[in-house]
Design a protein around this motif. Structure first.
Motif, PDB file in Angstrom:
ATOM      1  N   ALA A  24       0.883  -1.177   0.000  1.00 34.46           N
ATOM      2  CA  ALA A  24       0.000   0.000   0.000  1.00 34.46           C
ATOM      3  C   ALA A  24       0.911   1.214   0.000  1.00 34.46           C
ATOM      4  O   ALA A  24       1.790   1.335   0.866  1.00 34.46           O
ATOM      5  CB  ALA A  24      -0.881  -0.003   1.235  1.00 34.46           C
ATOM      6  N   GLN A  42      -2.814   0.403  -4.056  1.00 36.38           N
ATOM      7  CA  GLN A  42      -2.697  -0.895  -3.385  1.00 36.38           C
ATOM      8  C   GLN A  42      -2.445  -1.960  -4.449  1.00 36.38           C
ATOM      9  O   GLN A  42      -3.036  -1.899  -5.530  1.00 36.38           O
ATOM     10  CB  GLN A  42      -3.998  -1.247  -2.657  1.00 36.38           C
ATOM     11  CG  GLN A  42      -4.256  -0.433  -1.402  1.00 36.38           C
ATOM     12  CD  GLN A  42      -5.709  -0.560  -0.977  1.00 36.38           C
ATOM     13  OE1 GLN A  42      -6.577   0.066  -1.573  1.00 36.38           O
ATOM     14  NE2 GLN A  42      -5.981  -1.373   0.018  1.00 36.38           N
ATOM     15  N   SER A  68      -6.782   2.628   1.479  1.00 37.01           N
ATOM     16  CA  SER A  68      -5.750   1.701   1.953  1.00 37.01           C
ATOM     17  C   SER A  68      -5.649   1.707   3.479  1.00 37.01           C
ATOM     18  O   SER A  68      -4.870   0.946   4.050  1.00 37.01           O
ATOM     19  CB  SER A  68      -4.400   2.064   1.334  1.00 37.01           C
ATOM     20  OG  SER A  68      -4.104   3.418   1.597  1.00 37.01           O
TER      21      SER A  68
END
Length: 873
Positions: free
Chosen positions: A20, A234, A725
């Protein structure tokens, strides 16, 4: 059986690599130099249970392991804040342990029906897990759906092509608890654009890879080059599939979860608010000590004053009532007004309680502070109902100083308007304040009271006040009729009904009674600005030629300005001028010195600003009214940034001249009235009555009278953004203005000359901070813009001959403009990486070209002056 969601195989362990990333940068910048960080880890996924009655109901276990934290872009060792630190050291032992505790998801047809995790885990780690869990939610057929995930309850659209699924989430549609506020006027505000897309690649009915990207772009409306973007990415990629643990037998989800771990709790997938505490922040009084020196009155037109004002407001917003009172009570007389500006502009319940406890409206000796408080309330960026309620209560109580009582009700008018524009017209406090102003105006006997309530209506701009304003405009005495007319002039033309236009036509053409020039010209301006009919324009043009000299010249100038500046009514005016009867040479060749002129101060890609300047004289060469306006507008909004009107009447006796017809009995008076950022301020009187005039003239130093001095919060945008995220982002844009406007009027009987001078000195400071906060690291970008400038407007009149000579000058001094961008990454320990870039330039000063006629006159005025002064000796 057939499943409509992804399906896992029994007894397998799916091993993924997960990352992430977060980037923060300028809007147009490439991500290679952005500030940010990356969290990467392994993710293990296995099937725990499948519903015996429904293949499409599965429980999966998701475990994060081997967590790493690093820069999102390569940094040399010296600039890497993570250098030489283990993940456990960066994140903290208990946070890391929490992050690596597994979560369990119940997937029904691909949607997350339940998210199981442990209670009492830190919000930050829980949100990172939610961000990962949300990725597992997808449907395998194209179409739209409302879905709940970390971002809230959102409109989501799926596009499916063979083994690829694209998920588009409409972030503007997400229902999630929102925090923050925006500026009252769109031009001063910030625009946010947000997008989110996720691409899934499937293999063997389960996920092979996921790429998700979310973008937030924030732009300052007044200068779209200034802004920020936050990018959150991500990635989840399948690395291997191994033999894994077997399934748990059971009929019900709940019993399976109990068997697994009785501490699991079903919780929402929507993010929970999580904010990190500030460890080393200075206290309010420490912060005040560090900026105090920039807040002295003589420094108020410097950018440093505006910058300090903004940082002070940010700190006051975190402070308690006691901390705020401690500073107010201990500060010197010189600095208190600036403290009051900041405390009032903070607009928190604590700051309002503190200032109201400190100010005593029964005490006339602190009236300067009371006035500063009231004006700061009038300029409030997002006023609350509580603020209006407090002012109404104060107004009903004892107010020692009459001018403060007047300012109070004028500011209540401004707050009514701001609350109404935000759907707050039905709030009890607004209803009560409206009723109070309208009913007291109805009962008012004294002119001063009528004037005060009319000024409040001039700010409130209530549609229901229009009939009252019409009544006063048509039947009130000079100054009152004039005030009512200028109040009507502030309404949007869409509110001006047939009745309004009929009344304005009667006033201009004096069908019922004789009106003063000031009122008639305002009536004409209203007609010409609200989509006038052919006949209305024709009648006004026919009247030119029948008017007194100066008014004639003024009206001509107004018509020429409409044509040259291509105002909305210019088409109709051109049409009428083709009709020869209205266009005869005699009518349009009158002498005189009055004028009206509009032009651009700046024309930018985002925002333009115009000035308009009109001056009306009496037949004997004495100023009746000078009106200087600055409007700022973009494609869909407008802001009346400032208006300075100087009015004078009944001054003919000083130069032994004859007053104009209908103006023989006017009392000697001169004064100034200002509008600042859409708020009408309390008018200031230079002198009232002949005696007052003579004593001031004989002692006239020509020292300017201060009209406005202080600090104003203009842009005030604060927004919390939940990234998909897991981390929270926040963005704050504050724009402050340090302002000093003064005006003066001086006479020289010797040179038979008068001079009015309006000086506007301003400094603007805008600060934007966009930050992503994951408890263990903060990354972000600060943007600042600052400019200091002064606008001087001088008009000199020589009335030793007719037509007298008038020279108007409008100058802007050379102005320093500086902008800086600082990107940073910092750890709670204080370790910090920053990269700063800046640019400073000098904006050239310029003299604004008013019309040609004015330039010719200025040559004469300054030409004759040097001759006459030398010939006296």
């Amino acid at each position: 059986g057939h499943t409509t969601g992804p399906s896992l195989n029994n007894d397998k362990l799916y091993k993924f690599a997960y990352s992430a990333e977060v980037y923060v940068d300028r809007v147009k910048a490439s991500l290679q130099k952005s500030a940010g960080y990356r969290i990467s880890s392994g993710v293990d996924v296995n099937l725990l249970w499948r519903n015996p009655d429904n293949d499409d109901d599965q429980l999966i276990k998701v475990t994060i392991r081997d967590v790493q934290v690093e820069n999102v872009n390569e940094r040399p060792a010296a600039k890497n804040v993570f250098k030489g630190k283990s993940t456990e050291k960066i994140i903290g032992k208990e946070y890391l342990a929490a992050l690596q505790r597994p979560i369990v998801l119940e997937l029904v047809r691909g949607k997350v029906k339940n998210f199981y995790s442990y209670e009492n885990e830190p919000g930050f780690t829980q949100n990172i897990k939610r961000g990962l869990a949300s990725l597992f939610q997808l449907q395998l057929h194209s179409g739209a759906a409302r879905e709940v995930d970390i971002s809230g309850n959102c409109n989501t659209t799926y596009h499916v092509r063979q083994d690829q699924v694209t998920k588009i989430k409409d972030l503007d549609s997400c229902e999630i608890e929102k925090q923050g506020f925006t500026s009252h006027n769109q031009i001063l505000d910030v625009t946010t654009k947000a997008t989110s897309a996720t691409i899934y690649v499937l293999e063997d009915s389960f996920i092979k890879s996921i790429k998700a990207e979310e973008n937030y772009v924030l732009l300052l409306n007044s200068r779209r080059k200034t802004g920020a973007k936050i990018v959150s990415k991500q990635r989840l990629e399948l690395k291997s599939v191994q033999a894994g643990p077997g399934l748990i037998a059971g009929k019900q989800v709940t019993s399976v979860i109990k068997t697994l771990d009785s501490s699991y709790v079903a919780m929402t997938l929507v993010a929970e608010p999580a904010k990190s505490e500030c460890k080393k922040c200075p206290s309010l009084s420490e912060h005040w000590q560090s900026i105090r020196e920039y807040m002295y009155p003589e420094k108020l037109s410097k950018a440093e004053a505006a910058r300090s004002f903004l940082s002070f407001i940010q700190n006051i917003r975190k402070a308690t009532k006691e901390e705020i009172l401690q500073i107010i009570r201990s500060e010197s007389k010189e600095l208190l007004p600036q403290v009051v500006d900041a405390v009032t502009s903070a607009q928190t319940p604590e700051s309002l309680e503190a200032i109201l406890e400190f100010l005593d409206f029964k005490d006339a000796s602190t009236s300067t502070l009371q006035e500063r408080f009231l004006y700061a309330c009038g300029f409030a960026s997002h006023p609350s109902e509580m603020l209006l309620q407090s002012l109404t209560a104060t107004f009903k109580g004892d107010v020692a100083n009459e001018e403060i009582r007047e300012t109070l009700v004028i500011v209540m008018g401004a707050l009514i308007r701001k609350l109404c524009e935000r759907e707050g017209c039905k709030l009890p406090a607004v209803v009560e304040a409206k009723r109070l102003i309208l009913s007291r105006l109805e009962k008012a006997k004294k002119d001063d009271d009528v004037r005060m309530y009319l000024l409040a209506l001039k700010n409130a701009l209530l549609p229901e006040a229009i009939p009252v304003l019409l009544k006063y405009a048509e039947s009130g005495e000079g100054p009152i009729s004039n005030l009512a007319a200028t109040a009507l002039q502030r309404y949007d033309p869409s509110f001006l009904t047939k009745e309004v236009k009929e009344t304005m036509n009667r006033i201009y053409h004096q069908n019922r009674k004789v009106h003063e020039k000031t009122v008639r010209t305002t009536a004409a301006a209203i007609i010409l600005n609200s989509n006038p009919s052919y006949m209305e324009v024709k009648n006004i043009l026919l009247s030119i030629g029948e008017l007194s000299l100066e008014m004639n010249k003024y009206m001509l100038s107004m018509i020429q300005d409409i044509l040259h500046f291509e105002m909305p009514s210019s088409k109709t005016v051109r049409q009428v001028l083709k009709d020869m009867r209205a266009y005869n040479y005699d009518r349009f060749s009158k002498m005189g010195s009055s004028s009206a002129y509009s032009g651009y101060i700046t024309r930018g890609p985002d925002v333009s600003a115009t000035y308009s300047l009109d001056i009306l004289y009496s037949g004997s060469g004495i100023l009746r009214r000078s009106n200087m306006n600055i409007h700022v507008f973009d494609r869909n909004a407008e802001l009346h940034a400032s208006q300075v009107v100087i009015e004078a009447q009944g001054l003919e006796s000083i130069i032994a001249a004859t007053p104009d017809e209908g103006e023989e009995n006017l009392d000697s008076f001169a004064g100034m009235s200002a509008i600042l950022f859409d708020v009408q301020l309390r008018p200031v009187t230079f002198f009232q009555g002949y005696g007052d005039l003579m004593s001031k003239m004989l002692s006239a130093t020509g020292d300017p009278i201060n009209v406005v001095k202080g600090l104003i919060l203009l842009t005030d945008h604060s927004q919390e953004i939940q990234l998909q995220s897991g981390p929270r982002a926040s963005t704050e844009f504050l724009g402050g203005l340090a302002i000093d406007i003064s005006g003066g009027m001086e006479f020289s009987l010797w040179y038979r000359e008068s001079k009015t001078n309006v000086k506007n000195r301003v400094a603007v400071f805008i600060a934007g901070n966009t930050e992503v906060d994951s408890f263990f690291v903060k990354t972000g970008m600060e943007t600042t813009l600052e400019v200091e400038t002064a606008l001087d407007f001088i008009s000199t009149v020589q009335f030793s001959q007719y037509p007298f000579l008038v020279c108007m000058q409008m100058d802007r001094v050379e102005s320093p403009f500086r902008r800086y961008v600082t990107k940073y990454e910092s750890l709670p320990s204080g370790r910090r990486y920053t990269a700063k870039r800046g640019k400073a330039e000098l904006l050239a000063g310029n003299e604004f070209p008013l019309h040609q006629e004015n330039s010719n006159m200025c040559r004469k005025v300054f030409g004759t002056k040097s001759d006459s002064s030398s010939s006296w000796f």
